[in-house]
Design an enzyme around this catalytic site. Sequence first.
Site, short mmCIF file in Angstrom:
data_model
loop_
_atom_site.label_atom_id
_atom_site.label_comp_id
_atom_site.label_asym_id
_atom_site.label_seq_id
_atom_site.Cartn_x
_atom_site.Cartn_y
_atom_site.Cartn_z
N LEU A 164 0.73 -1.28 0.12
CA LEU A 164 -0.03 0.10 -0.04
C LEU A 164 0.76 1.21 -0.04
O LEU A 164 1.99 1.24 0.47
CB LEU A 164 -0.77 -0.04 1.15
CG LEU A 164 -1.95 -1.15 1.31
CD1 LEU A 164 -3.00 -0.86 2.43
CD2 LEU A 164 -2.49 -1.58 -0.13
N GLY A 183 1.09 -5.12 1.51
CA GLY A 183 0.25 -5.29 0.52
C GLY A 183 0.57 -5.85 -0.81
O GLY A 183 -0.43 -6.44 -1.67
N ASN A 227 4.61 -7.75 6.67
CA ASN A 227 5.23 -6.94 7.67
C ASN A 227 4.74 -5.91 8.42
O ASN A 227 5.63 -5.11 9.05
CB ASN A 227 6.71 -6.51 6.97
CG ASN A 227 6.29 -5.68 5.97
OD1 ASN A 227 5.64 -5.55 5.13
ND2 ASN A 227 7.30 -4.67 5.72
N GLU A 228 3.56 -5.71 8.45
CA GLU A 228 2.79 -4.68 8.98
C GLU A 228 3.45 -4.15 10.53
O GLU A 228 3.40 -3.05 10.68
CB GLU A 228 1.29 -4.73 9.06
CG GLU A 228 0.52 -4.51 7.53
CD GLU A 228 0.75 -5.78 6.82
OE1 GLU A 228 1.07 -6.76 6.80
OE2 GLU A 228 0.22 -5.78 5.60
C1 LIG Z 1 -7.12 -1.49 10.87
C2 LIG Z 1 -6.05 -0.79 10.07
C3 LIG Z 1 -4.80 -1.35 9.51
C4 LIG Z 1 -4.02 -0.55 8.74
C5 LIG Z 1 -3.31 -1.68 7.71
C6 LIG Z 1 -2.50 -0.68 6.79
C7 LIG Z 1 -1.90 -1.94 5.64
C8 LIG Z 1 -0.83 -1.73 5.18
C9 LIG Z 1 -0.09 -2.73 4.41
C10 LIG Z 1 0.81 -2.18 3.37
O1 LIG Z 1 0.99 -2.51 2.43
S1 LIG Z 1 1.83 -1.00 4.33
C11 LIG Z 1 3.39 -0.86 3.13
C12 LIG Z 1 4.11 -1.88 3.52
N1 LIG Z 1 5.27 -1.64 2.77
C13 LIG Z 1 6.43 -1.60 2.95
O2 LIG Z 1 6.99 -1.86 4.24
C14 LIG Z 1 7.78 -1.52 2.14
C15 LIG Z 1 8.67 -0.43 2.19
N2 LIG Z 1 9.48 -0.17 1.19
C16 LIG Z 1 10.49 -0.91 1.11
O3 LIG Z 1 10.80 -1.69 1.86
C17 LIG Z 1 11.54 -0.64 -0.14
O4 LIG Z 1 11.17 0.58 -0.56
C18 LIG Z 1 11.69 -1.63 -1.12
C19 LIG Z 1 10.22 -2.00 -1.56
C20 LIG Z 1 12.39 -2.90 -0.66
C21 LIG Z 1 12.41 -1.15 -2.49
O5 LIG Z 1 13.72 -0.55 -1.86
P1 LIG Z 1 14.42 0.17 -2.99
O6 LIG Z 1 15.73 0.35 -2.46
O7 LIG Z 1 14.49 -0.25 -4.48
O8 LIG Z 1 13.73 1.68 -3.05
P2 LIG Z 1 13.59 2.92 -1.74
O9 LIG Z 1 14.75 3.69 -1.84
O10 LIG Z 1 13.48 2.27 -0.54
O11 LIG Z 1 12.38 3.74 -2.29
C22 LIG Z 1 12.18 4.36 -3.37
C23 LIG Z 1 11.20 5.22 -3.06
O12 LIG Z 1 9.83 4.80 -3.00
C24 LIG Z 1 9.40 5.32 -1.72
N3 LIG Z 1 8.47 3.99 -1.08
C25 LIG Z 1 9.05 2.84 -1.08
N4 LIG Z 1 7.94 1.99 -0.45
C26 LIG Z 1 6.57 2.82 -0.47
C27 LIG Z 1 5.38 2.71 -0.18
N5 LIG Z 1 5.00 1.50 0.45
N6 LIG Z 1 4.67 3.74 -0.23
C28 LIG Z 1 4.95 4.81 -0.63
N7 LIG Z 1 6.43 5.22 -1.10
C29 LIG Z 1 7.00 3.94 -0.91
C30 LIG Z 1 10.39 5.41 -0.72
O13 LIG Z 1 10.09 6.27 0.17
C31 LIG Z 1 11.27 6.16 -1.88
O14 LIG Z 1 10.88 7.52 -1.85
P3 LIG Z 1 11.82 8.79 -2.13
O15 LIG Z 1 10.87 10.03 -2.16
O16 LIG Z 1 12.27 8.32 -3.80
O17 LIG Z 1 12.85 8.89 -1.18
#
Ligand SMILES: CCCCCC/C=C/CC(=O)SCCNC(=O)CCNC(=O)[C@H](O)C(C)(C)COP(=O)(O)OP(=O)(O)OC[C@H]1O[C@@H](n2cnc3c(N)ncnc32)[C@H](O)[C@@H]1OP(=O)(O)O
Length: 248
Positions: free
Chosen positions: A54, A99, A123-124
């Site tokens: 997400l 997500g 991994n939430e």
């Molecule tokens: C009852 C209520 C409950 C609420 C439940 C809500 C549920 C949520 C479920 C979810 O899906 S939460 C999202 C969880 N995702 C993560 O933890 C992943 C986070 N990202 C990473 O670990 C890494 O980015 C990656 C995917 C392994 C890729 O690594 P890489 O080194 O290739 O890229 P980065 O330099 O880390 O990222 C580039 C750029 O993208 C931004 N970003 C990364 N992930 C997200 C994301 N999920 N959403 C928005 N933006 C994201 C990151 O901040 C970088 O941004 P920049 O501005 O270019 O620095």
Amino acid sequence: MGVAVIKLKNPPVNSLSLEVLTEFVISLEKLENDKTFRGVIVTSDCPGIFSAGLDLTEMCGKSQAHYAEYWRAVQELWLRLYLSNLVLIAAINGVSPAGGCLMSLTCDYRVLADNPKYNMGLNETLLGIVAPSWFKDTLVNTVGHRTAERALQLGLLFPPAEALRVGMVDQVVPEDQVHSTALSVMAQWLAVPDHARQLTKNLMRKPTADRLVKQRDADIQYFLRFISRDSIQKSLRVYLDKLRQKKG
Ligand SMILES: CCCCCC/C=C/CC(=O)SCCNC(=O)CCNC(=O)[C@H](O)C(C)(C)COP(=O)(O)OP(=O)(O)OC[C@H]1O[C@@H](n2cnc3c(N)ncnc32)[C@H](O)[C@@H]1OP(=O)(O)O
């Protein structure tokens, strides 16, 4: 054989923004209504990343109305995927946390590229948030209760060999064979008459989906209360800052 490919393309990390969720639902709906298609391969156009899950920026610092719209779109995509009449095969060609993993778990079969970087899991908890009950149900239905309980509490991200061992994916193959493997698995699934397979899928999945359908609005209200808490907003900001600072 009537197989479409949906390639997620939202660089840099295929985060599931409101726009991506909406477009995905529209694409699926079109394919469901077009009787020439019987199967879909879901994969990524972003090298090394299936989906970062997400979009955290959609859940941070926005209005209540925005959170409600976003969460309804998340629910909608999950319901569409989980109950799709099409055969859905995930060709997982990159990392898939939270997500991103959930999306693949809604598919009928998962093929993962054998690359130690391609972790997957819900991994939430590591973000200080909680996977909703229907995320949990999807995982339990795939890997069983005990594995899901441990994986969810610890926020485990499994590398390919482990993901295969616990049953989170069905096959791990060399990276250059992910797509061809997905295609040959698809042929096997499409050999089964559609009506029998679809009814069986429905039998297996509808009770889980119905739990959300019956309380969609309540689920949105719960999400709103949860995501609006100062402590949760702070956790998300800290997590996003950490991601951004990684480069610096
Ligand atoms: C009852 C209520 C409950 C609420 C439940 C809500 C549920 C949520 C479920 C979810 O899906 S939460 C999202 C969880 N995702 C993560 O933890 C992943 C986070 N990202 C990473 O670990 C890494 O980015 C990656 C995917 C392994 C890729 O690594 P890489 O080194 O290739 O890229 P980065 O330099 O880390 O990222 C580039 C750029 O993208 C931004 N970003 C990364 N992930 C997200 C994301 N999920 N959403 C928005 N933006 C994201 C990151 O901040 C970088 O941004 P920049 O501005 O270019 O620095």
